[in-house]
Motif scaffolding. Structure first.
Motif, PDB file in Angstrom:
ATOM      1  N   PRO A   1      36.862  40.772  40.242  1.00 27.73           N
ATOM      2  CA  PRO A   1      36.416  40.335  38.907  1.00 27.73           C
ATOM      3  C   PRO A   1      37.508  39.597  38.141  1.00 27.73           C
ATOM      4  N   HIS A   2      37.082  38.722  37.242  1.00 28.01           N
ATOM      5  CA  HIS A   2      38.028  37.995  36.394  1.00 28.01           C
ATOM      6  C   HIS A   2      38.964  38.954  35.672  1.00 28.01           C
ATOM      7  N   ALA A   3      38.410  40.035  35.156  1.00 28.67           N
ATOM      8  CA  ALA A   3      39.215  40.968  34.360  1.00 28.67           C
ATOM      9  C   ALA A   3      40.359  41.548  35.171  1.00 28.67           C
ATOM     10  N   LEU A   4      40.104  41.881  36.436  1.00 33.61           N
ATOM     11  CA  LEU A   4      41.165  42.426  37.282  1.00 33.61           C
ATOM     12  C   LEU A   4      42.217  41.376  37.597  1.00 33.61           C
ATOM     13  N   VAL A   5      41.781  40.144  37.811  1.00 38.41           N
ATOM     14  CA  VAL A   5      42.738  39.055  38.038  1.00 38.41           C
ATOM     15  C   VAL A   5      43.637  38.902  36.813  1.00 38.41           C
ATOM     16  N   GLY A   6      43.031  38.922  35.642  1.00 38.74           N
ATOM     17  CA  GLY A   6      43.793  38.721  34.413  1.00 38.74           C
ATOM     18  C   GLY A   6      44.753  39.841  34.078  1.00 38.74           C
TER      19      GLY A   6
END
Length: 300
Positions: free
Chosen positions: A80-85
């Motif tokens: 997910p984007h959130a984990l990447v960020g």
């Protein structure tokens, strides 16, 4: 509106997903986070007889630093984007991804949406796609024939179109790690936070000890049917001292070679071109400042 009827499949492994995709062919579509596909289905802008949900496949949710002759960070497509960020390894090794993540929609979208889904969707206003172009990322595509790697420069072929074959799944993206005196920046302009950007830019730059540009990557979003790369501007700055480069001139040069700049209710092609040139100029100034401060920190 509601989506037209479809058959729903939820494989547990990449091999199972590939098998289903090979079985149903053009009548199937991969569903990852669903933040782009589900609204399109609901509005009946598209329809598929079979949806193959890969969101529960654990082998697609990973972040791995790979050291070797050329270090890279390999991110599974289902991450997910959130984990990447939020990932510390990404922040240290590929800061441009960390900087781009907050610009992606709202936190609900960043929680459900995936890196692979965003890149495979190939929206010309997608932040991760512009980052992939600027950093010369490699996209991994898997099918029953095996896995192949596609350079980002060859991956985006048209509006919502990619180099993926009908039986291939995007399984990971590898981002090169830049070392030395490097700076990174993301700038974009949207009517409201969370809206698709009217135009934007991602910039990566590397300097030597004399503040001469040794490497540069510029990705632009919202400027065509695909994410665009500022190759003319990149070539113009290589081997030149930063002090000799005017940010405004660089911005104008970055957009000067673009063709078919879209015009819509958000603004004319000329307006979008001016906005993008400004975003490139701001990102360039921010990135070069960060690169210079890298040395100051090391010598402090």
């Amino acid at each position: 509106m509601k989506a037209a009827p479809f058959a729903y499949h939820r494989p547990d492994t990449v091999a199972d997903a590939v098998s289903l995709l090979g079985e149903y062919g053009d009548d199937a579509k991969i569903l990852a986070g669903g933040q782009s596909l589900v609204p399109m289905l609901a509005m009946r802008l598209t329809h598929f007889e079979n949806l193959i949900d890969i969101s529960r496949i654990e082998e697609l949710r990973n972040i791995e630093l790979r050291n070797g002759a050329h270090s890279s960070v390999r991110i599974g497509a289902g991450t997910p984007h959130a984990l990447v960020g939020m990932d510390d390894e990404v922040a240290e090794s590929v800061p441009l991804l960390t900087l781009a993540t907050p610009h992606i929609g709202h936190f609900q979208i960043r929680t459900r949406g995936t890196l692979g889904g965003a890149i495979a969707h190939a929206d010309p206003a997608a932040e991760y796609a512009a980052v992939a172009l600027a950093l010369d990322a490699e996209i991994e595509a898997t099918s029953g024939r095996g896995t192949r790697r596609i350079p980002a420069a060859e991956f985006f072929t048209g509006l919502w179109e990619t180099a993926l074959a009908s039986d291939e799944i995007l399984t990971a993206v590898s981002f090169p790690v830049w070392s030395g005196r490097c700076g990174f920046a993301v700038q974009e302009f949207a009517r409201r936070h969370g809206d698709f950007a009217i135009a934007g830019a991602t910039v990566a730059v590397a300097l030597d000890e004399d503040d001469t540009v040794t490497r540069c990557g510029i990705g632009m979003l919202g400027m065509g049917s695909t994410p665009e790369r500022g190759t003319a501007a990149e070539a113009a700055v290589l081997g030149r001292p930063v002090a000799d480069i005017t940010a405004e001139e660089l911005g104008r040069l970055a957009v000067s070679t673009l063709h078919d700049i879209p015009a819509d209710l958000q603004g004319s092609a000329a307006y979008r071109s001016r906005v993008c040139a400004t975003m490139v100029a701001r990102a360039w100034s921010e990135a070069t400042t960060a690169a210079r401060h890298t040395t100051e920190a090391l010598h402090a």
